[in-house]
Design a protein around this motif. Structure first.
Motif, short mmCIF file in Angstrom:
data_model
loop_
_atom_site.label_atom_id
_atom_site.label_comp_id
_atom_site.label_asym_id
_atom_site.label_seq_id
_atom_site.Cartn_x
_atom_site.Cartn_y
_atom_site.Cartn_z
N ASN A 4 0.82 -1.21 0.00
CA ASN A 4 0.00 0.00 0.00
C ASN A 4 0.86 1.26 0.00
N LEU A 5 1.97 1.23 0.73
CA LEU A 5 2.85 2.39 0.75
C LEU A 5 3.51 2.61 -0.61
N ARG A 6 3.92 1.53 -1.24
CA ARG A 6 4.49 1.65 -2.59
C ARG A 6 3.44 2.12 -3.57
N GLY A 7 2.22 1.60 -3.42
CA GLY A 7 1.15 2.04 -4.30
C GLY A 7 0.86 3.52 -4.15
N ALA A 8 0.85 4.00 -2.90
CA ALA A 8 0.62 5.43 -2.66
C ALA A 8 1.74 6.27 -3.26
N LEU A 9 2.98 5.78 -3.15
CA LEU A 9 4.12 6.49 -3.73
C LEU A 9 4.02 6.53 -5.24
N PHE A 10 3.70 5.40 -5.87
CA PHE A 10 3.56 5.35 -7.32
C PHE A 10 2.43 6.27 -7.79
N MET A 11 1.31 6.28 -7.06
CA MET A 11 0.18 7.13 -7.44
C MET A 11 0.58 8.60 -7.35
N THR A 12 1.28 8.97 -6.30
CA THR A 12 1.71 10.35 -6.14
C THR A 12 2.66 10.77 -7.26
N LEU A 13 3.61 9.89 -7.59
CA LEU A 13 4.53 10.18 -8.68
C LEU A 13 3.79 10.26 -10.02
N ALA A 14 2.78 9.42 -10.20
CA ALA A 14 1.99 9.47 -11.43
C ALA A 14 1.27 10.81 -11.56
N MET A 15 0.70 11.30 -10.47
CA MET A 15 0.01 12.58 -10.52
C MET A 15 0.99 13.72 -10.80
N ALA A 16 2.21 13.61 -10.25
CA ALA A 16 3.23 14.61 -10.55
C ALA A 16 3.58 14.58 -12.04
N ALA A 17 3.70 13.38 -12.59
CA ALA A 17 4.02 13.25 -14.02
C ALA A 17 2.92 13.85 -14.89
N PHE A 18 1.66 13.58 -14.56
CA PHE A 18 0.56 14.14 -15.35
C PHE A 18 0.52 15.66 -15.23
N ALA A 19 0.81 16.19 -14.04
CA ALA A 19 0.81 17.64 -13.86
C ALA A 19 1.93 18.29 -14.67
N LEU A 218 3.90 11.90 -19.86
CA LEU A 218 2.62 11.25 -20.08
C LEU A 218 2.77 9.73 -19.98
N ILE A 219 3.78 9.18 -20.64
CA ILE A 219 4.03 7.75 -20.58
C ILE A 219 4.45 7.34 -19.17
N ALA A 220 5.29 8.15 -18.52
CA ALA A 220 5.71 7.83 -17.14
C ALA A 220 4.50 7.78 -16.21
N GLY A 221 3.59 8.74 -16.37
CA GLY A 221 2.39 8.73 -15.53
C GLY A 221 1.56 7.49 -15.76
N LEU A 297 -5.72 5.08 -17.90
CA LEU A 297 -5.29 5.33 -19.27
C LEU A 297 -5.51 6.81 -19.60
N HIS A 298 -4.72 7.67 -19.00
CA HIS A 298 -4.86 9.09 -19.22
C HIS A 298 -4.02 9.53 -20.41
N LEU A 299 -4.64 10.15 -21.38
CA LEU A 299 -3.89 10.62 -22.54
C LEU A 299 -4.23 12.07 -22.86
N ARG A 300 -4.55 12.83 -21.86
CA ARG A 300 -4.99 14.21 -22.13
C ARG A 300 -3.84 15.06 -22.63
#
Length: 300
Positions: A4-19, A218-221, A297-300
């Motif tokens: 769960n901690l790794r998942g939270a970290l990956f999700m946070t990094l994904a949101m940073a990548a999309f931003a 985008l791909i990293a996210g 699958l975010h491609l905005r």
């Protein structure tokens, strides 16, 4: 480190990548026509996703008829959402647009209840109502603070709902990377059709780096969000998607000298609070039915 901690970290990094992707696109569309920027980024993203799919042996282009129809509807939603989102992004602060987009989980929950007849209790329905009041605080219709581009952002949310509900109905054997690849191709082709009605500007070194950066993040996210969903419980990991708003506020201030006003921040806080409560209720009753990142699958 727990799953769960790794998942939270990956999700946070994904949101940073999309931003960061959004920031790059906002910056590059100040110099390049929107269609040209979408085409160039889309071509790079599609090529990268194609190579990833081939490397993993998961790239498929033939599907059952029902899945093909859903993929067609999903691609339509993806194309419309991308074009509208990026158009709004050119004309409004990054943080304001991100705040409105945080209403997406609430919109998907409501749509799933109305269209797909998925069970949603009165507590979550009440949270959805309060969350949309937060959206009204940001949009502020009929006041001096009203921004017509905010309405375009709401239209983008509607098309993302179409995309996510279509994705939820795909068969489990449809590879995620294939869905993302088709979405990238669809967005790129849509830009090709728009190019004759748009100018073509010379791409300098700065614009090239921004486009490459947008495609890369985008791909990293995409990859990070897939990893997040695979290693953590969705009910615990999904709320970290709201870190996207924090990253958007910081990047909007650092890159564009934009800061949301107090009312916008209040509306964003209402949306985030009700969204987190919705995730909590879904986890408590064992029904994770409204999480767009289930099919990330975010491609905005």
């Amino acid at each position: 480190m727990s799953g769960n901690l790794r998942g939270a970290l990956f999700m946070t990094l994904a949101m940073a990548a999309f931003a960061i992707n959004d920031s790059c696109m906002k910056a590059v569309t100040a110099d390049l026509p929107l269609a040209q920027a979408i085409f160039l980024r889309g071509a790079l993203a599609a090529a990268a996703l194609g190579l990833i799919g081939l490397y993993r042996g998961r790239l498929r282009l033939r599907f059952a008829r029902s899945d093909a129809q859903r993929l067609g509807l999903r691609s339509l939603g993806e194309v419309a959402a991308t074009l509208i989102f990026l158009t709004a992004l050119r004309h409004m602060p990054l943080a304001n647009l991100s705040a409105i987009m945080q209403a997406l989980p609430l919109a998907v929950t409501l749509s799933a209840a109305l269209i797909m007849r998925e069970p949603v209790g009165w507590r979550r329905m009440a949270a959805i109502g309060v969350g949309f009041c937060g959206v009204l605080l940001i949009v502020r219709p009929g006041t001096d603070g009203f921004d017509r581009w905010s309405l375009l952002a709401l239209v983008s949310v509607a098309f993302v709902v179409v995309r996510d509900l279509s994705t939820r109905r795909l068969s489990p054997d449809v590879p995620s990377v294939s869905v993302a690849f088709l979405a990238a191709i669809s967005v790129t082709i849509s830009a090709v059709f728009l190019l004759p009605f748009s100018d073509w500007a010379v791409v300098g070194p700065t614009q090239s780096m921004l486009i490459i950066g947008a495609a890369t993040f985008l791909i990293a996210g995409y990859l990070l969000i897939v990893m997040a969903m695979r290693v953590g419980e969705i009910g615990l990991v999904a709320p970290f998607r709201y870190t996207a708003l924090l990253f958007s506020i910081v990047l909007g201030w650092a890159a564009f000298s934009e800061l949301p006003d107090a009312i916008t921040l209040m509306g964003a806080a209402v949306i985030v609070a009700t969204g987190i409560y919705t995730f909590y209720r879904e986890r408590k009753v064992g029904q994770v039915v409204a999480t767009p990142v289930k099919a990330p699958l975010h491609l905005r």
